[in-house]
Design an enzyme around this catalytic site. Structure first.
Site, PDB file in Angstrom:
ATOM      1  N   CYS A 152      -9.686  11.878  -5.627  1.00  0.00           N
ATOM      2  CA  CYS A 152      -9.588  10.568  -6.278  1.00  0.00           C
ATOM      3  C   CYS A 152     -10.393   9.466  -5.599  1.00  0.00           C
ATOM      4  CB  CYS A 152      -8.118  10.125  -6.351  1.00  0.00           C
ATOM      5  SG  CYS A 152      -7.032  11.251  -7.241  1.00  0.00           S
TER       6      CYS A 152
ATOM      7  N   LYS B  94      -4.644   2.216 -11.885  1.00  0.00           N
ATOM      8  CA  LYS B  94      -4.764   2.713 -10.511  1.00  0.00           C
ATOM      9  C   LYS B  94      -6.035   2.198  -9.841  1.00  0.00           C
ATOM     10  CE  LYS B  94      -5.507   7.099  -8.066  1.00  0.00           C
ATOM     11  NZ  LYS B  94      -5.283   8.542  -8.082  1.00  0.00           N
TER      12      LYS B  94
ATOM     13  N   HIS C 297      -6.527   2.608  -5.766  1.00  0.00           N
ATOM     14  CA  HIS C 297      -6.668   3.679  -4.777  1.00  0.00           C
ATOM     15  C   HIS C 297      -7.900   3.527  -3.887  1.00  0.00           C
ATOM     16  CE1 HIS C 297      -5.628   8.232  -4.035  1.00  0.00           C
ATOM     17  NE2 HIS C 297      -5.267   7.422  -3.040  1.00  0.00           N
TER      18      HIS C 297
ATOM     19  N   HIS D 169     -11.792  13.506 -11.672  1.00  0.00           N
ATOM     20  CA  HIS D 169     -12.192  14.856 -11.239  1.00  0.00           C
ATOM     21  C   HIS D 169     -11.384  15.852 -12.049  1.00  0.00           C
ATOM     22  CE1 HIS D 169      -8.426  14.758  -9.054  1.00  0.00           C
ATOM     23  NE2 HIS D 169      -8.828  13.679  -8.395  1.00  0.00           N
TER      24      HIS D 169
ATOM     25  N   LYS E  66      -9.257  20.469  -8.514  1.00  0.00           N
ATOM     26  CA  LYS E  66      -9.166  19.336  -7.598  1.00  0.00           C
ATOM     27  C   LYS E  66      -9.198  19.800  -6.145  1.00  0.00           C
ATOM     28  CE  LYS E  66      -6.009  15.525  -6.420  1.00  0.00           C
ATOM     29  NZ  LYS E  66      -4.762  14.813  -6.801  1.00  0.00           N
TER      30      LYS E  66
END
Length: 567
Positions: free
Chosen positions: A77, A119, A121, A328, A352
């Site tokens: 991420c 999000k 992050h 991803h 991932k």
């Protein structure tokens, strides 16, 4: 008379300037970017899934352009999103430091109203709990509502903890050893078996207690430390109530569109779906054919539809450049007991956190701009999430930084059919700091070569992921180094099943030699930078903890306690 003439001249100049500004603003499209979290390419109908219902995403593809080789810059991420925001491989910046220029900053400078909903992050603080040096509002966004960190199992009450389970188990073992040692010393002192000073026992016990507190603070209070919602610089929920997050995100996105329909605007909707713990509202629970994960995918698709409806109702469809993707590939190892909670990456190997395997980096790429982009079009050329940066900068007539390498390429000529090939010849697939694979698009022959220098070791042997540890690592004993590299021709073997060799591919040595020259050229463009994603920077630090209240009593609910139904 001369004075009046001068006044009229000034008025005429002012009027022309205003008209130019208006014309420039009117010619700039609104930008709507939507990004899913951990969505598998094979979970979307227009990419081949016939058991999950994604009608809104599928309709978006029918009305626009679908990319089949859209590649993330990283299989995780944070680095993937940093690359998306900056148009640069994450190895170049070490993450998203304050000196990086995001596409939001470029559009903001061109008069766009910019917002991130969902999000983030990319971090929050640098030196203190309130400096917000990494905050979206310090990276070009005028408005932010969402999670500054990421969704984890700990955010939902009753879910099994998932965050760094191996590390937690190791620290708990160390704590038990320390406690047992202190108890042994204490018994030995009281019975006279050991000649040890009380001061030494107390010092050892205190150090052990501090060790326990330090790691347990990081992992035992994750729900309070990490699971928070912010509105601009203010914390609105700590801990967040995940069951109403989808409703709030949707309301915020629609409200932003309605407030800024006179544009131009940039809206980046960064969904919490479909990351575990797969928080899904009652409306969608049990409605799909693929359990909780399928329910979560179908709810996200519905949210996409509601956002697109808001664009249509505001009369903005023909003046909005719309994009949908995932950061991803799907998280294959995600599970609860025996039930899988991760996505499906179609025919592509891996997922991932699995280095350069196609399943972790090949993602949806869908664009719509009626009247400008052709409808119902499929493009098979290699493209990147990093390409969004120069593309939206071009659409906004913005100027990209000239003092750094930009790895993305403007997609508009390719999307409009003005050119037949992507500008990408080589693409470099990193896992953290380590180059795992390289892709070479040999345009004259049509071949698409991919060389793997490093691959993760799957667990158990023969499995398609790291199911024992729950996550694949990028280096050390958890990877295999290949010399010569594993070579595939993705144009004939997109699933990366049959590695080539000098015996089966006459061009093997030539291809490997050309790819290695490209790697050397690429390395010459890199300069050392501080790594924001280092182990130290990922450690919990109490002085950097965002807190709604007086630390450590961090809790609040400014969104209201009333039950909210998803709109």
């Amino acid at each position: 008379m001369r004075h009046m003439k001068l006044q009229w001249n000034w008025l005429a100049i002012l009027l022309v300037s205003c008209l130019r500004t208006y014309a420039s603003s009117a010619s700039k499209p609104n930008i709507l970017l939507m990004m899913a979290d951990d969505l598998g390419l094979g979970d979307v109908g227009c990419y081949g899934n016939d058991t999950l219902r994604t009608p809104n995403i599928d309709q978006l593809a029918k009305e626009g352009v679908k990319l089949t080789q859209h590649i993330s810059a990283a299989p995780l991420c944070t680095p993937s999103r940093a690359a998306f925001l900056t148009g640069r491989y994450p190895i170049r910046s070490g993450g998203l430091p304050p000196n990086e220029t995001t596409f939001a900053r470029i559009l903001q400078q061109q008069g766009y109203t910019t917002a991130l909903i969902g999000k983030w992050h990319q971090g929050v603080n640098c030196e203190s709990h309130s400096d917000h040096c990494h905050h979206p509002l310090n990276h070009g966004f005028d408005y932010f509502y969402g999670m500054p960190f990421t969704l984890v199992n700990e955010c939902q009450v009753g879910e099994d903890p998932f965050l760094n389970l191996q590390v937690q188990a190791k620290y708990w073992l160390y704590s038990q050893i320390i406690a047992l040692t202190v108890l042994t010393l204490l018994i030995g002192k009281l019975t006279g078996l050991f000649l040890v000073k009380w001061k030494a026992i107390i010092c050892f016990a205190l150090c052990g207690f501090l060790f326990f507190i330090s790691w347990f603070s990081s992992y035992g209070f994750v729900r309070y430390w990490n699971c928070i919602l912010m509105r601009n610089h203010d914390i609105s929920e700590q801990p967040m109530k995940p069951e109403r997050a989808a409703s709030n995100i949707l309301k915020e996105a629609i409200s932003f569109i309605e407030r800024n329909k006179n544009g131009p605007f940039l809206l980046f909707v960064s969904f919490l779906h479909v990351h575990t713990p797969l928080v899904t509202t009652e409306k969608f629970l049990g409605k799909s054919r693929h359990g909780l994960y399928g329910d979560n995918v179908e709810e996200m698709d519905w949210m996409v539809g509601r956002i697109l409806d808001a664009i249509d109702k505001a009369g903005l469809k023909n003046n909005t450049f719309t994009y949908f993707t995932s950061d991803h590939g799907g998280h294959l190892e995600a599970h609860k007991q025996n039930a899988p909670l991760g996505g499906w990456n179609g025919i592509y190997k891996g997922g991932k956190a699995m280095g350069g395997w196609e399943g972790g980096i090949r993602v949806p790429g869908i664009f719509r701009w009626p009247g400008v982009l052709p409808a119902d079009t499929v493009i098979d050329e290699p493209t990147s999430l990093m390409d969004i940066y120069p593309t939206v900068a071009h659409l906004a007539a913005g100027i990209m930084p000239q003092d750094r390498v930009i790895d993305g390429r403007n997609l508009m000529p390719l999307l409009q059919g003005k050119v037949q090939h992507s500008e990408h010849e080589f693409m470099f697939h990193y896992c953290g700091l380590y180059l795992h694979a390289v892709r070479w698009h040999q345009k004259d022959s049509g071949a698409l070569w991919k060389a793997h220098y490093t691959t993760p070791i799957f667990q158990p042997e023969g499995a398609g992921g790291c199911y024992i540890s729950g996550f694949c690592n990028c280096f050390g004993e958890d990877v295999t180094h290949h010399d010569p590299p594993l070579l595939f021709d993705l144009s004939s073997d997109p699933a990366e099943i049959k590695p080539l060799s000098p015996a089966t591919e006459p061009l093997f040595d030539t291809v490997i030699s050309r790819i290695e020259r490209a790697v050397q050229e690429h390395h010459r463009t890199l300069t050392p930078v501080p790594q924001q994603l280092s182990e130290y920077n990922n450690m919990w630090k109490p002085w950097l903890q965002p807190c709604c209240g007086t630390f450590p009593f961090c809790w609040c609910d400014k969104e209201g306690d009333s039950d909210q139904k998803i709109i």
